[in-house]
Design a protein around this motif. Structure first.
Motif, PDB file in Angstrom:
ATOM      1  N   ARG A   1      83.946 -25.298 -13.617  1.00  0.00           N
ATOM      2  CA  ARG A   1      85.098 -24.389 -13.558  1.00  0.00           C
ATOM      3  C   ARG A   1      85.459 -24.064 -12.107  1.00  0.00           C
ATOM      4  NH1 ARG A   1      83.262 -20.474 -16.506  1.00  0.00           N
ATOM      5  NH2 ARG A   1      84.210 -21.202 -18.414  1.00  0.00           N
ATOM      6  N   ASN A   2      84.474 -23.776 -11.288  1.00  0.00           N
ATOM      7  CA  ASN A   2      84.725 -23.472  -9.881  1.00  0.00           C
ATOM      8  C   ASN A   2      85.327 -24.666  -9.148  1.00  0.00           C
ATOM      9  OD1 ASN A   2      83.757 -20.877 -10.205  1.00  0.00           O
ATOM     10  ND2 ASN A   2      81.693 -21.381  -9.524  1.00  0.00           N
TER      11      ASN A   2
ATOM     12  N   ASP B   1      88.958 -24.972 -10.353  1.00  0.00           N
ATOM     13  CA  ASP B   1      89.766 -23.873  -9.794  1.00  0.00           C
ATOM     14  C   ASP B   1      90.111 -24.127  -8.334  1.00  0.00           C
ATOM     15  OD1 ASP B   1      89.768 -22.526 -12.193  1.00  0.00           O
ATOM     16  OD2 ASP B   1      88.249 -21.045 -11.594  1.00  0.00           O
TER      17      ASP B   1
ATOM     18  N   SER C   1      93.930 -24.705  -6.980  1.00  0.00           N
ATOM     19  CA  SER C   1      94.485 -23.904  -5.883  1.00  0.00           C
ATOM     20  C   SER C   1      95.021 -24.801  -4.774  1.00  0.00           C
ATOM     21  CB  SER C   1      93.420 -22.968  -5.315  1.00  0.00           C
ATOM     22  OG  SER C   1      93.062 -22.020  -6.266  1.00  0.00           O
TER      23      SER C   1
END
Length: 138
Positions: free
Chosen positions: A93-94, A97, A101
């Motif tokens: 997930r990180n 993300d 971004s």
């Protein structure tokens, strides 16, 4: 006012559909029922004709990939040789993300341009209602 003697006649289904969608679109703008109109038009198969404030855009994956040159690696630090599923999910997930971004930043700064996606022809509400009348036309 249009009378029966000088009223225009719709002689094809396409024009009839465009009139229906244009009048519904005009009515929803006047009364604020856009969600209901979109639901109705989707149920009748005419949703693709409704002009929308939101337009779909697309970015080619090849062009997107040129902006991200580092390898797609996810590093997980664990105490054992078997990583915990939660740790793997959180690290993934990180990673995603971070890349989302960066992707958004490339669009915001103009490095990458999203192209409008053609989803068919929408109704020109003003043109149709000028010829055929607005939502309150008999």
């Amino acid at each position: 006012m249009t009378t029966a003697a000088n009223a225009l006649t719709v002689d094809d289904v396409t024009t009839d559909k465009h009139i229906l969608v244009a009048r519904i679109a005009g009515w929803t703008e006047h009364n604020g029922y856009r969600d209901r109109a979109e639901t109705f038009l989707a149920a009748t198969g005419l949703a693709g004709l409704m002009p929308s404030a939101r337009r779909p855009f697309t970015v080619t994956l090849d062009e997107l990939a040129t902006h991200f040159t580092e390898p797609a690696s996810i590093f997980i630090y664990t105490r054992t040789t078997t990583p915990d599923r939660y740790d793997v999910a959180e690290a993934t997930r990180n990673y995603i993300d971070t890349h989302v971004s960066r992707f958004l930043t490339t669009i915001e700064n103009g490095t990458l341009t999203a192209q409008p996606t053609d989803h068919g022809q929408t109704v020109d509400i003003e043109a149709v209602t000028t010829t055929w009348g607005k939502y309150d036309t008999r």
